[in-house]
Design a protein around this motif. Structure first.
Motif, PDB file in Angstrom:
ATOM      1  N   ILE A 321       0.517  -0.745  -0.171  1.00 61.66           N
ATOM      2  CA  ILE A 321      -0.199   0.215  -0.356  1.00 61.66           C
ATOM      3  C   ILE A 321       1.144   0.903   0.011  1.00 61.66           C
ATOM      4  O   ILE A 321       1.092   1.978  -0.700  1.00 61.66           O
ATOM      5  CB  ILE A 321      -0.380   0.269   1.108  1.00 61.66           C
ATOM      6  N   ASP A 322       2.015   0.997   0.882  1.00 59.99           N
ATOM      7  CA  ASP A 322       3.209   2.957   0.840  1.00 59.99           C
ATOM      8  C   ASP A 322       4.151   1.644   1.052  1.00 59.99           C
ATOM      9  O   ASP A 322       4.704   0.871   2.307  1.00 59.99           O
ATOM     10  CB  ASP A 322       1.968   3.208   2.665  1.00 59.99           C
ATOM     11  N   GLU A 323       4.586   2.127   0.329  1.00 60.99           N
ATOM     12  CA  GLU A 323       6.680   1.323   0.511  1.00 60.99           C
ATOM     13  C   GLU A 323       7.439   2.003   1.627  1.00 60.99           C
ATOM     14  O   GLU A 323       8.255   1.956   2.222  1.00 60.99           O
ATOM     15  CB  GLU A 323       8.003   1.778  -0.634  1.00 60.99           C
ATOM     16  N   ASN A 324       6.752   3.608   2.255  1.00 65.74           N
ATOM     17  CA  ASN A 324       7.289   4.280   3.835  1.00 65.74           C
ATOM     18  C   ASN A 324       6.627   3.580   5.177  1.00 65.74           C
ATOM     19  O   ASN A 324       7.087   4.026   5.793  1.00 65.74           O
ATOM     20  CB  ASN A 324       6.763   5.421   3.471  1.00 65.74           C
ATOM     21  N   CYS A 325       5.844   2.454   4.545  1.00 70.05           N
ATOM     22  CA  CYS A 325       4.527   2.220   5.774  1.00 70.05           C
ATOM     23  C   CYS A 325       5.474   0.799   6.340  1.00 70.05           C
ATOM     24  O   CYS A 325       5.916   0.213   5.503  1.00 70.05           O
ATOM     25  CB  CYS A 325       3.479   1.745   5.844  1.00 70.05           C
ATOM     26  N   ALA A 326       5.822   0.740   7.730  1.00 67.72           N
ATOM     27  CA  ALA A 326       6.495  -0.430   8.167  1.00 67.72           C
ATOM     28  C   ALA A 326       5.225  -1.523   9.174  1.00 67.72           C
ATOM     29  O   ALA A 326       5.913  -2.205   9.614  1.00 67.72           O
ATOM     30  CB  ALA A 326       6.892  -0.054   9.268  1.00 67.72           C
ATOM     31  N   CYS A 327       3.962  -1.377   8.619  1.00 66.05           N
ATOM     32  CA  CYS A 327       3.136  -2.116   9.500  1.00 66.05           C
ATOM     33  C   CYS A 327       2.970  -3.492   8.813  1.00 66.05           C
ATOM     34  O   CYS A 327       3.657  -4.085   8.016  1.00 66.05           O
ATOM     35  CB  CYS A 327       1.287  -1.722   9.213  1.00 66.05           C
ATOM     36  N   PRO A 328       2.306  -4.127   9.850  1.00 63.60           N
ATOM     37  CA  PRO A 328       2.092  -5.880   9.253  1.00 63.60           C
ATOM     38  C   PRO A 328       1.791  -5.857   7.295  1.00 63.60           C
ATOM     39  O   PRO A 328       2.485  -6.816   7.208  1.00 63.60           O
ATOM     40  CB  PRO A 328       1.399  -6.525  10.307  1.00 63.60           C
ATOM     41  N   THR A 329       0.649  -5.271   8.064  1.00 65.59           N
ATOM     42  CA  THR A 329       0.269  -5.356   5.781  1.00 65.59           C
ATOM     43  C   THR A 329       1.235  -5.296   4.627  1.00 65.59           C
ATOM     44  O   THR A 329       1.450  -6.220   4.250  1.00 65.59           O
ATOM     45  CB  THR A 329      -0.791  -4.586   6.262  1.00 65.59           C
ATOM     46  N   CYS A 330       2.135  -4.086   5.082  1.00 65.95           N
ATOM     47  CA  CYS A 330       2.826  -3.686   4.173  1.00 65.95           C
ATOM     48  C   CYS A 330       4.340  -4.530   4.369  1.00 65.95           C
ATOM     49  O   CYS A 330       4.526  -5.073   2.918  1.00 65.95           O
ATOM     50  CB  CYS A 330       3.065  -2.255   4.561  1.00 65.95           C
ATOM     51  N   LYS A 331       4.417  -5.176   5.288  1.00 62.80           N
ATOM     52  CA  LYS A 331       5.645  -6.056   5.127  1.00 62.80           C
ATOM     53  C   LYS A 331       5.083  -6.657   4.495  1.00 62.80           C
ATOM     54  O   LYS A 331       6.229  -7.518   4.231  1.00 62.80           O
ATOM     55  CB  LYS A 331       6.614  -6.309   6.705  1.00 62.80           C
ATOM     56  N   LYS A 332       4.188  -7.174   4.044  1.00 61.73           N
ATOM     57  CA  LYS A 332       3.631  -8.802   3.766  1.00 61.73           C
ATOM     58  C   LYS A 332       2.850  -8.862   1.916  1.00 61.73           C
ATOM     59  O   LYS A 332       3.261  -9.872   1.232  1.00 61.73           O
ATOM     60  CB  LYS A 332       3.192  -9.716   4.929  1.00 61.73           C
ATOM     61  N   TYR A 333       1.683  -7.765   1.622  1.00 63.15           N
ATOM     62  CA  TYR A 333       1.004  -8.059   0.170  1.00 63.15           C
ATOM     63  C   TYR A 333       0.905  -6.932   0.672  1.00 63.15           C
ATOM     64  O   TYR A 333       1.512  -5.728   0.596  1.00 63.15           O
ATOM     65  CB  TYR A 333      -0.287  -7.701   2.209  1.00 63.15           C
ATOM     66  N   SER A 334       0.824  -7.771  -1.160  1.00 62.18           N
ATOM     67  CA  SER A 334       0.720  -6.300  -2.435  1.00 62.18           C
ATOM     68  C   SER A 334      -0.577  -5.741  -2.286  1.00 62.18           C
ATOM     69  O   SER A 334      -1.994  -6.204  -1.921  1.00 62.18           O
ATOM     70  CB  SER A 334       0.758  -6.873  -3.597  1.00 62.18           C
ATOM     71  N   ARG A 335      -1.322  -4.758  -2.968  1.00 62.28           N
ATOM     72  CA  ARG A 335      -2.637  -4.285  -3.496  1.00 62.28           C
ATOM     73  C   ARG A 335      -3.289  -4.954  -4.410  1.00 62.28           C
ATOM     74  O   ARG A 335      -4.120  -5.269  -4.084  1.00 62.28           O
ATOM     75  CB  ARG A 335      -1.722  -3.163  -4.128  1.00 62.28           C
ATOM     76  N   ALA A 336      -2.533  -5.306  -5.271  1.00 57.66           N
ATOM     77  CA  ALA A 336      -3.180  -6.227  -5.823  1.00 57.66           C
ATOM     78  C   ALA A 336      -4.064  -7.886  -4.799  1.00 57.66           C
ATOM     79  O   ALA A 336      -5.079  -7.943  -4.640  1.00 57.66           O
ATOM     80  CB  ALA A 336      -2.271  -7.786  -7.217  1.00 57.66           C
ATOM     81  N   TYR A 337      -3.402  -7.856  -4.177  1.00 62.17           N
ATOM     82  CA  TYR A 337      -3.779  -9.357  -2.929  1.00 62.17           C
ATOM     83  C   TYR A 337      -4.922  -8.465  -1.963  1.00 62.17           C
ATOM     84  O   TYR A 337      -5.775  -9.279  -1.959  1.00 62.17           O
ATOM     85  CB  TYR A 337      -2.683  -9.845  -2.410  1.00 62.17           C
ATOM     86  N   LEU A 338      -5.116  -7.146  -1.394  1.00 59.48           N
ATOM     87  CA  LEU A 338      -5.506  -6.393  -0.967  1.00 59.48           C
ATOM     88  C   LEU A 338      -6.740  -6.804  -1.572  1.00 59.48           C
ATOM     89  O   LEU A 338      -8.148  -6.798  -1.150  1.00 59.48           O
ATOM     90  CB  LEU A 338      -4.688  -5.346  -0.238  1.00 59.48           C
ATOM     91  N   ARG A 339      -6.328  -5.745  -2.856  1.00 61.22           N
ATOM     92  CA  ARG A 339      -7.639  -5.531  -3.838  1.00 61.22           C
ATOM     93  C   ARG A 339      -8.803  -6.319  -4.221  1.00 61.22           C
ATOM     94  O   ARG A 339      -9.801  -6.954  -3.485  1.00 61.22           O
ATOM     95  CB  ARG A 339      -7.100  -4.442  -4.865  1.00 61.22           C
TER      96      ARG A 339
END
Ligand SMILES: [Zn+2]
Length: 397
Positions: A321-339
């Motif tokens: 979601i955000d390359e600057n974000c260190a959250c568990p979601t951003c560490k693992k998952y892509s925008r495509a998967y979340l969509r």
């Protein structure tokens, strides 16, 4: 008794400031954002996840809890902290806001407000004293007075009438709290916050602050108290449909009227830019359903602005979601998967999106505190907006 709130010694009366709130469930560093846990849960999150995200306090909704499962049930089970297994501080609202926005057939009286539950139509009567009684039964660390949240727009005379009712209810709430505090044993009794109303009328906002402080002083003198009846002051009736400039103007006008020893709480605010602006006026506390509710609707907050994950442009986007974000979601998952999760209405979509949005809000607050600490708030504010403007169109919605 240690003070409830200790602002940073260097804080100016009008600018951004750091402080600490002291409660029996731990300390809270301000400025703080309080995630909303409406029905004894921050929707989609476990309390362990909330702790890991760094939430120092959450908000509970008195209206929802009094209807279901009922404050007596929660009290029997050891109070709200124990019931929901959350060991850190909890702020509860008075229930008034939801009564006015959700309940059926409500009837405003001088004594309180009569309404029927939106769940099963049962009749209730909420008074200032009853709102305190419920919040005390829940075991809240910070309680709010029952008030009437003035809608927008209203005439000045209507706003005044509503403010008078709020002031009368504030006086009764202070009496109720001081009465039960007489039997309190321990270091940190739960604190009561007064609420400033007055819509967009600067004179009313000023009068409301002054009269709340007068009430508090009178109470303290009459009851020969060494501690204050109120622990903080909230600015209510903002973000109820008024233009953004009015919101900012009213917060900028009201915040410096609140004496420095009281934490200042902007109720129901807001979007990331609102937090950045209002901290600049000296506001210490915020709450809003936006990061959690919008997460479930697929709106994600990033350093470059907001994105709607359902957008087809993310269908094959492998980036977080955000390359600057260190959250568990951003560490693992892509925008495509979340969509994909969002489009398929998978439960995990709400969980991962909420995790990201709360992380974004809480880390924004921690960056805000860091900037104040370094005396670089203006630079921080400038960069915050610059990041949004410089993002390329392909990244942004
Ligand atoms: Zn993230």
């Amino acid at each position: 008794m240690p003070p409830f709130f200790t602002p940073n010694p260097g804080a100016t009366p009008t600018g951004p400031r750091l402080g600490t709130l002291h409660t029996s469930h731990g300390e809270i560093q301000t400025p703080v954002f309080m995630p909303v846990g409406t029905a004894a849960t921050v929707k989609a999150m476990t309390v362990d996840e909330m702790e890991a995200l760094g939430a120092e306090i959450i908000l509970g909704n008195t209206y929802h809890l009094m209807l279901r499962p009922g404050e007596k049930t929660i009290q029997k089970l050891g109070g709200l902290h124990k019931f929901m297994a959350w060991e850190r501080p909890i702020l509860t609202d008075s229930g008034g806001y939801q009564v006015f926005s959700l309940a059926q057939r409500r009837k405003l009286k001088a004594d309180g407000v009569e309404f029927q539950s939106h769940i099963d139509g049962t009749s209730y009567f909420l008074t200032p004293e009853r709102a305190i009684e419920i919040q005390e039964a829940l075991g809240s660390d910070i309680m709010m007075v029952l008030d009437e949240c003035t809608p927008y727009p209203v005439s000045e005379s209507e706003a005044r009438k509503s403010m008078e009712l709020t002031l009368d209810w504030a006086k009764r709430s202070m009496t109720a709290v001081l009465r039960s505090r007489g039997s309190f044993v321990g270091d940190h009794p739960s604190q009561l916050f007064g609420i400033i109303q007055g819509s967009i009328y600067q004179n009313l906002r000023k009068e409301c602050v002054e009269r709340l402080l007068d009430l508090n002083d009178t109470k303290n003198v009459n009851e020969k108290r060494t501690t204050s009846a109120i622990g903080g002051l909230a600015i209510g009736g903002l973000s109820v449909g008024e233009p953004k400039e009015e919101l900012y103007a009213m917060a900028a006008h009201t915040a410096p009227l609140i004496p420095a020893q009281f934490p200042r709480y902007a109720m129901g605010i807001g979007l990331p830019e609102d937090l950045v602006e209002l901290v600049g006026y000296g506001i210490d506390m915020f709450d809003c359903v936006v990061p959690t509710r919008n997460a479930r609707n697929g709106q994600l907050f990033t350093t470059f602005g907001e994105i709607q994950i359902r957008h087809s442009r993310y269908a094959e986007d492998p980036r977080p979601i955000d390359e600057n974000c260190a959250c568990p979601t951003c560490k693992k998952y892509s925008r495509a998967y979340l969509r994909h999760l969002y489009m398929a209405k998978e439960i995990l979509s709400s969980r991962l999106n909420t995790m990201h949005n709360l992380f974004y809000y809480l880390s924004l607050m921690s960056q805000i505190r860091e900037a104040i600490r370094k005396d670089q708030y203006e630079e921080f504010r400038r960069d915050f907006y610059r990041n949004r403007i410089s993002a390329d169109d392909a990244t942004r919605e």
